[in-house]
Design a protein around this motif. Structure first.
Motif: not given
Length: 263
Positions: A83, A114, A136, A140
Motif C-alpha cells: 500500500d 487509491e 483501488h 477510499l
C-alpha cells in the motif's frame, strides 16, 4: 509450495476463478497465510489493527517499507502488494520516487494506489516507468476525513456511472488489477464486468473477481469493531486470551515450567 502468482497469471484468472487476497504485516503471519492466498496485501490498515489509530492516514513510508520487507521475508513465494500510504503520491514526481523506493528496497511485486479517474495520470506515470500498480476504487480509507466517514458507494446513479468510469480509467492507465471497497454489490458486479482486469472486492459482494480481508478481522483478533462485510472464521481474541490465562495460572501455581521444559 504454491507456484508464485505473476501479473500475467493474476490477469488470467478473470472469468475463471476468484482471487484470494489477505492482508499481512509481518513475517510470521505472512508465512501462515501464504499457502492459501494468491496475493498478500501489506495494507496501511496496519495502523488501525496494530497501532490503535482511528484511521489509516498516519501510516508512513518508513512503516510500510519495514512491514513490506517483513512480509516478503516470511512469504517468499507470494505475490506481495505494498500500500502506498497517504500523502506519498500527491503528484507524479513524489509517486514515482516513493514507488521506486518500494521496488528497490523491498521485494514487493506492486504498489497499490487509491483513486479512480483523478489518479489515472499518476498510475500511468508509474506503469510507464516499470512500476506495477494495483488500483483501488470505491470507498477510499485515505479519504475518510475529507468525506466525513466511511460511506458506502454506488447508492446513486451518478455514483454508479462514476465507479465504472473510475475502473476504466484505472485499467487504461495500466493497472493490472484493482480493489473495489465498500460498494453496493450489484454496482460492483457491473464494474467488474466493465473492465478486462480482475476486480477484487472488500465489502463489495460476491460478484467480483476475488476477495480481500484484513487477517486480524477474519481471525477475530481485532475486537474494537467488526465491519458488516467481515466474516470471522475463528474467535481468535478469545482463544488467545484463554491461552494466556492458562499460562499465567500455571506460572502462579508453579506448574510451568515442568521438567520437560527445563535444561
Amino acid at each position: 509450495m504454491n507456484k508464485k502468482m505473476t501479473i500475467t497469471s493474476i490477469q488470467k484468472t478473470k472469468g475463471v476463478r476468484p482471487l484470494v487476497m489477505i492482508t499481512a504485516y509481518d513475517a510470521l503471519f505472512a508465512k501462515l497465510l501464504e499457502p492459501s492466498s494468491d496475493m498478500i496485501l501489506v495494507g496501511d490498515s496496519l495502523n488501525m489493527s496494530f497501532a490503535g489509530k482511528s484511521d489509516t492516514l498516519s501510516a508512513t513510508m518508513e512503516q510500510m517499507m519495514y512491514h513490506t520487507k517483513a512480509v516478503c521475508s516470511g512469504a517468499k513465494n507470494s505475490f506481495v502488494v505494498c500500500d502506498m500510504p497517504f500523502g506519498t503520491y500527491v503528484n507524479k514526481e513524489d509517486a514515482l520516487a516513493n514507488a521506486i523506493r518500494v521496488f528497490q528496497e523491498t521485494s514487493a511485486d506492486c504498489v497499490k494506489i487509491e483513486g479512480g479517474e483523478d489518479k489515472a495520470d499518476i498510475i500511468e506515470h508509474l506503469t510507464s516507468n516499470a512500476i506495477a500498480v494495483c488500483g483501488h476504487i470505491g470507498l477510499l480509507p485515505q479519504s475518510v476525513r475529507s468525506e466525513g466517514g466511511y460511506k458506502v458507494k454506488g447508492k446513486t446513479e451518478k455514483e454508479r456511472l462514476q465507479l465504472i468510469e473510475d475502473a476504466k480509467a484505472v485499467e487504461k492507465a495500466g493497472a493490472f488489477c484493482m480493489v473495489i471497497e465498500g460498494v453496493k454489490a450489484e454496482v460492483a458486479f457491473e464494474v467488474a464486468k466493465s473492465v478486462d482486469i480482475p476486480v477484487i472486492g472488500i465489502g463489495a459482494g460476491a460478484g467480483v473477481d476475488g476477495q480481500v480481508l484484513v487477517f486480524s478481522d477474519m481471525l477475530g483478533l481485532f475486537e474494537e469493531f467488526t465491519p458488516k462485510f467481515v466474516k470471522k472464521y475463528m474467535d481468535g481474541a478469545a482463544l488467545v486470551k484463554d491461552a494466556i490465562k492458562n499460562y499465567a495460572d500455571e506460572v502462579k501455581m508453579r506448574e510451568f515450567p515442568k521438567e520437560e521444559h527445563t535444561y
